[in-house]
Design an enzyme around this catalytic site. Sequence first.
Site, PDB file in Angstrom:
ATOM      1  N   GLY A   1       0.831  -1.269  -0.010  1.00  0.00           N
ATOM      2  CA  GLY A   1      -0.002  -0.193   0.172  1.00  0.00           C
ATOM      3  C   GLY A   1       0.692   1.239  -0.305  1.00  0.00           C
TER       4      GLY A   1
ATOM      5  N   GLU B   1       4.584  -5.956   2.872  1.00  0.00           N
ATOM      6  CA  GLU B   1       4.185  -6.904   1.472  1.00  0.00           C
ATOM      7  C   GLU B   1       4.327  -5.607   0.518  1.00  0.00           C
ATOM      8  OE1 GLU B   1       1.243 -10.272   3.317  1.00  0.00           O
ATOM      9  OE2 GLU B   1       0.414  -8.551   2.196  1.00  0.00           O
TER      10      GLU B   1
ATOM     11  N   GLY C   1       4.412  -4.012  -3.079  1.00  0.00           N
ATOM     12  CA  GLY C   1       4.751  -4.272  -4.499  1.00  0.00           C
ATOM     13  C   GLY C   1       4.868  -2.893  -5.022  1.00  0.00           C
TER      14      GLY C   1
ATOM     15  N   CYS D   1     -11.410  -2.355 -29.272  1.00  0.00           N
ATOM     16  CA  CYS D   1     -12.725  -1.909 -29.741  1.00  0.00           C
ATOM     17  C   CYS D   1     -13.262  -1.466 -28.421  1.00  0.00           C
ATOM     18  CB  CYS D   1     -13.592  -3.040 -30.248  1.00  0.00           C
ATOM     19  SG  CYS D   1     -12.754  -3.649 -31.793  1.00  0.00           S
TER      20      CYS D   1
HETATM   21  C1  LIG Z   1      -1.817  -6.150  -3.725  1.00  0.00           C
HETATM   22  C2  LIG Z   1      -1.257  -6.563  -2.411  1.00  0.00           C
HETATM   23  C3  LIG Z   1       0.122  -6.106  -1.963  1.00  0.00           C
HETATM   24  C4  LIG Z   1       0.758  -5.144  -2.562  1.00  0.00           C
HETATM   25  O1  LIG Z   1       0.052  -3.806  -2.555  1.00  0.00           O
HETATM   26  P1  LIG Z   1       1.231  -2.430  -3.319  1.00  0.00           P
HETATM   27  O2  LIG Z   1       0.006  -1.556  -3.137  1.00  0.00           O
HETATM   28  O3  LIG Z   1       1.411  -2.912  -4.659  1.00  0.00           O
HETATM   29  O4  LIG Z   1       2.213  -2.238  -2.338  1.00  0.00           O
HETATM   30  C5  LIG Z   1       0.321  -6.762  -0.793  1.00  0.00           C
HETATM   31  N1  LIG Z   1      -0.521  -7.391   0.156  1.00  0.00           N
HETATM   32  C6  LIG Z   1      -1.522  -7.823  -0.415  1.00  0.00           C
HETATM   33  C7  LIG Z   1      -2.374  -8.895   0.596  1.00  0.00           C
HETATM   34  C8  LIG Z   1      -2.222  -7.556  -1.755  1.00  0.00           C
HETATM   35  O5  LIG Z   1      -3.304  -7.730  -2.104  1.00  0.00           O
END
Ligand SMILES: *Cc1c(COP(=O)(O)O)cnc(C)c1O
Length: 432
Positions: free
Chosen positions: A233, A275, A277, A343
């Site tokens: 997040g 976690e 991303g 489309c």
């Molecule tokens: C999508 C997700 C993430 C990664 O979120 P980011 O916003 O990309 O940091 C981490 N944990 C869970 C459970 C997710 O669904």
Amino acid sequence: MPMSPSFAARFEPIARDVTEHFGTPFHLYDERGIEETCAAFNDAFVDTDYREFFAVKALPNPAVLGIVARHGFGFDASSPAELAAAAAAGATGADICFTSNNTPEDELVAALDVGALVTIDDEAVLDRLLGLGAPPKRLAFRLHPSAADGTVPTGMLGDTESAKFGIPADRLVPAVTAALAHGVEDVGLHLMRGSQLMHAEPFSRTLDTLLDLAVRLRDRTGVAVSSVNLGGGIGIPYRPAETPFDLKGFGATITARLRRWERDAGQRRPRLHLESGRAVTGPHGILVTKVINRMRKARTMIGVDAGMSALMRPALYGAYHHLTVLGGQSRATELVDVVGSLCENNDKLAVQRELPRTDVGDLVIVHDTGAHGWSMGFTYNGRLRPQELLLHADGSVSRIRRAETVADQQATLRFPASVLPSRRNRSTVRHP
Ligand SMILES: *Cc1c(COP(=O)(O)O)cnc(C)c1O
């Protein structure tokens, strides 16, 4: 964060060579930038027991997963394919968190088989896991995103009413009690409240909530929570003028809070899990696409050779991705929509954007595609997902995933014959 000056300085001089060699379109990732960000994460949390589990869904390419693994990151997977991607990058057992929801039983089994730390999203999934027999010694429990203060800070996880994730806080003690009764010994807590958050405040509140719950669990069940996972997040500035998330300040705040809790609670502080991303790879990817048509409708439409099947976020969320035109800095600008070939009228990488005047053959760079870019791609309309390239730290470029082909799409049409005869024929066979 639109392409860093360092990334641009290393890519732009070779951009024409790269496109001639590999063709367009492609997502290209900057190894050096990803490494610097991994180091910044580790640095921000140097004073606490911490591990980052990169969210595989952000960029599920083993070549990139291998880069973050070199920096000590584990992986957060939520499907067998993501477990396979993590395994392809060399991850095993405790390197993997499995944070899934509405988890099918076979996927639960797959995660347990590799020894991943499974995060329980609901009592229904816990019952299923306990029903399998021989539960793991370690489990984590995910709380509903509204668990911190009754609200959910961004819409991406739904709101208090509609969010489908996690266990409501008032049901945590019975769920953990059931797990302990079945031989689970080590309990972690997980709470992800939002995505693309630009400030530390929601995370601090998340941590407070998890630490309060840890005290409650200790008092009610005797278990000492071993890890707290704040989820992903952390946001990135998609617009050039935005201020980046203060990772160092975040690390200091979280570390101080954990230390204070350790003193107050008289108990060893739990390990911190994140976690992330988007924040790890997002700014270090670009989508490079070529102008193939200039078209006049009510607006000027710049047709490029990539669209929403290569990058869904603008169409899906109206998300802003910064666009630049290679070598276009000194040109006069015009107001345009940048469109793909699907489309669907929302197949646009930008709507009413002021861009340097382009002609057929120009290269348009779409910034910040390093997370939730290729991975959200899809094949509607028979569109083919693009190749992925890696710009190595030594300046070389390699293809780390080829473009999809029509044969790939048709592969699922070739299979051993399998027919269920009509009921009439079946009864004829069985009862002649
Ligand atoms: C999508 C997700 C993430 C990664 O979120 P980011 O916003 O990309 O940091 C981490 N944990 C869970 C459970 C997710 O669904």
